[in-house]
Write an enzyme that holds these catalytic residues in place. Structure first.
Site, PDB file in Angstrom:
ATOM      1  N   LYS A   1       0.877  -1.040   0.018  1.00 44.72           N
ATOM      2  CA  LYS A   1      -0.026   0.085  -0.092  1.00 44.72           C
ATOM      3  C   LYS A   1       0.964   1.318  -0.137  1.00 44.72           C
ATOM      4  CE  LYS A   1      -4.127  -2.251   0.719  1.00 44.72           C
ATOM      5  NZ  LYS A   1      -3.492  -3.569   1.009  1.00 44.72           N
TER       6      LYS A   1
HETATM    7  C1  PLP Z   1      -4.498  -4.671   0.572  1.00 42.69           C
HETATM    8  C2  PLP Z   1      -3.579  -5.912   0.691  1.00 42.69           C
HETATM    9  C3  PLP Z   1      -4.068  -7.009  -0.371  1.00 42.69           C
HETATM   10  C4  PLP Z   1      -5.068  -6.963  -1.088  1.00 42.69           C
HETATM   11  O1  PLP Z   1      -5.190  -5.914  -2.188  1.00 42.69           O
HETATM   12  P1  PLP Z   1      -6.213  -5.401  -3.106  1.00 42.69           P
HETATM   13  O2  PLP Z   1      -5.671  -4.145  -3.739  1.00 42.69           O
HETATM   14  O3  PLP Z   1      -7.241  -5.123  -2.148  1.00 42.69           O
HETATM   15  O4  PLP Z   1      -6.658  -6.715  -3.806  1.00 42.69           O
HETATM   16  C5  PLP Z   1      -3.271  -8.045  -0.514  1.00 42.69           C
HETATM   17  N1  PLP Z   1      -2.218  -8.214   0.537  1.00 42.69           N
HETATM   18  C6  PLP Z   1      -1.804  -7.360   1.486  1.00 42.69           C
HETATM   19  C7  PLP Z   1      -0.653  -7.696   2.265  1.00 42.69           C
HETATM   20  C8  PLP Z   1      -2.467  -6.136   1.446  1.00 42.69           C
HETATM   21  O5  PLP Z   1      -2.327  -5.259   2.161  1.00 42.69           O
END
Ligand code: PLP
Length: 466
Positions: free
Chosen positions: A112
């Site tokens: 993120k």
């Molecule tokens: C947010 C997240 C996901 C999922 O990603 P999306 O974009 O919501 O599909 C997978 N793994 C981790 C560690 C995350 O923080």
């Protein structure tokens, strides 16, 4: 570049407008009016560029004239300068065919950060121009919250209210949010699931009592700018493995369908992608939708991969819109049906369109543990539970052996050290950059998962719009 809503009922906006708006006023999500496309020669010429340079080149067509190329480069250098690895998103080889794309070298240890570090800078830039302020309201299954808070803590003209499901995030995830004591940061633990939190956040964007008083902004992947920033690492990985001359497949641990949708965008822009493998845990609405066309929610089961404990994947709407001929009225009707019955069938065009690029797999707790064990034994890599689910999907997908398969490593293993230790006997240490997380004071309020309670709290604590 102009941005249009997937539900056809909101005015088109430029990049600045779409970034600040987050969700469209008709409840839809913004998408660029058309996909910019790079030729093979242009893609070949990207090889060898440092990450921040590559990011500026790939994003420029989406940003249009909202930022000069020089300013965009300054922002990408500032955002990616905070990463702990020079390559920003390094690739690691696991065996002959399989690779990990490490997306967790940012300040809060999950992918993120790649988008949110930049989004924080976009907010600051655009808000200063209009002398506006922004009330960010977000829902997090764990990682968006910490990354967004790190990106905007202490910044002028922004308040952030972050809702997380009480007791359903890991200790590291919670502390990364609640130990940030900047006065513009407000953590709210709600009773309920991530889906409940996300539904309340989306409701606020359509609630005149809130939008009349505040400029509400989004940091969830409903915000187009996040997905745009994530397109870059698909190109970065592809280029290192031989694109545009050789195709690459990607396996993506998926929850809200944001990360894997960025892969779809990379493919539309000309990156040769053999296949996008959508990996889910037992909360498998996307696996069911992609295999049988049945997009219907069940109850959320908590797992060791909490960031994927999601049964309503917001960004799937963007794919359905693009595959369904970009008919906003038809999609609005389809989504209205889904919102009442919690179920919908994909149309033939949507199913067949998705099948040309996407496949999917579902991993249960045993599959996940086995994948953690395999990575450790095979190549001495500790992978987190989310990454392990991606790896399980990558290894069970039917991809020609000549084609590299890249699994997106979405979180640092230390963020989920209990699950990693159970599977390998090894406890991954927290990187020094997160410091004394377990010593710091926490601040968080607990509220019922009730719309009025949340909006009352925000109304009492946010600065009014200007
Ligand atoms: C947010 C997240 C996901 C999922 O990603 P999306 O974009 O919501 O599909 C997978 N793994 C981790 C560690 C995350 O923080």
């Amino acid at each position: 570049m102009e941005y249009i809503s997937t539900r056809g009922g909101a005015a088109a906006l430029d990049f600045e407008g779409a970034t600040l708006a987050g969700l469209a006023s008709d409840g839809g999500l913004y998408l660029p009016r058309e996909w910019p496309r790079f030729s093979r020669a242009e893609i070949a010429a990207f090889a060898g560029l440092p990450y921040a340079e590559l990011a500026a080149r790939i994003m420029q067509p989406f940003v249009g004239n909202c930022l000069t190329p020089e300013r965009l480069r300054e922002l990408t250098h500032a955002a990616y300068g905070r990463f702990a690895h020079k390559a920003v998103t390094p690739l690691r080889q696991l065996d002959q065919q399989h690779w990990l794309l490490e997306l967790f070298h940012g300040p809060t240890l999950a992918f993120k950060d790649v988008a949110l570090q930049l989004l924080g800078l976009f907010f600051e830039e655009f808000l200063a121009r209009g002398e506006q302020n922004l009330t960010i309201v977000g829902a997090t299954s764990g990682d968006t919250g910490s990354a967004a808070i790190d990106a905007v803590a202490g910044r002028a003209q922004v308040d952030i209210f972050m809702l997380h499901p009480h007791g359903r995030v890991s200790d590291v995830q919670r502390r990364q949010m609640t130990t940030v004591l900047a006065p513009n940061v407000h953590n709210i633990a709600i009773s309920g699931t991530f889906d409940d939190a996300q539904a309340m956040v989306k409701r606020m964007f359509g609630d005149p009592a809130m939008t009349g008083r505040f400029n509400i902004g989004a940091v969830n992947s409903i915000n187009w700018a996040r997905l745009m920033a994530q397109v870059v690492y698909y190109f970065a990985a592809g280029l290192q493995l031989g694109a545009p001359h050789r195709p690459v497949a990607f396996a993506v641990p998926t929850g809200n369908f944001g990360d894997v949708f960025a892969g779809y965008v990379a493919a539309q822009m000309g990156l040769p992608i053999e296949r996008l493998i959508v990996a889910t845990n037992v909360n498998d609405i996307l696996h069911r939708a992609l295999t049988s066309g049945d997009y219907s929610t069940g109850t959320v089961t908590p797992t060791a991969a909490p960031s994927m404990d999601i049964q309503v994947s917001s960004n799937f709407e963007r794919l359905l819109f693009d595959l369904g001929g970009r008919d906003g009225a038809a999609l609005a009707a389809q989504m209205a049906g889904f919102e009442t019955t919690k179920a919908m069938q994909l149309t033939n065009a949507q199913r067949e369109g998705a099948a040309t690029l996407f496949s999917s797999a579902r991993a249960d707790a045993d599959d996940m543990s086995r994948a953690i064990g395999w990575a450790w034994q095979k190549s001495g890599e500790l992978v987190d539970p989310h990454t392990a689910i991606g790896l399980h999907a990558a290894r069970t997908a039917d991809i020609d052996r000549s084609i590299p398969v890249v699994t997106l490593a979405t979180a640092h293993p230390a963020k989920f050290s209990d699950a990693v230790e159970r599977a390998t006997g090894q406890r991954p240490p927290l990187p020094v950059r997160v410091g004394d997380l377990f010593e710091r004071e926490e601040r968080c309020i607990e509220l019922p998962g009730d719309y009025a309670a949340i909006t009352d709290y925000i109304t009492a604590h946010a600065a009014p719009r200007r």
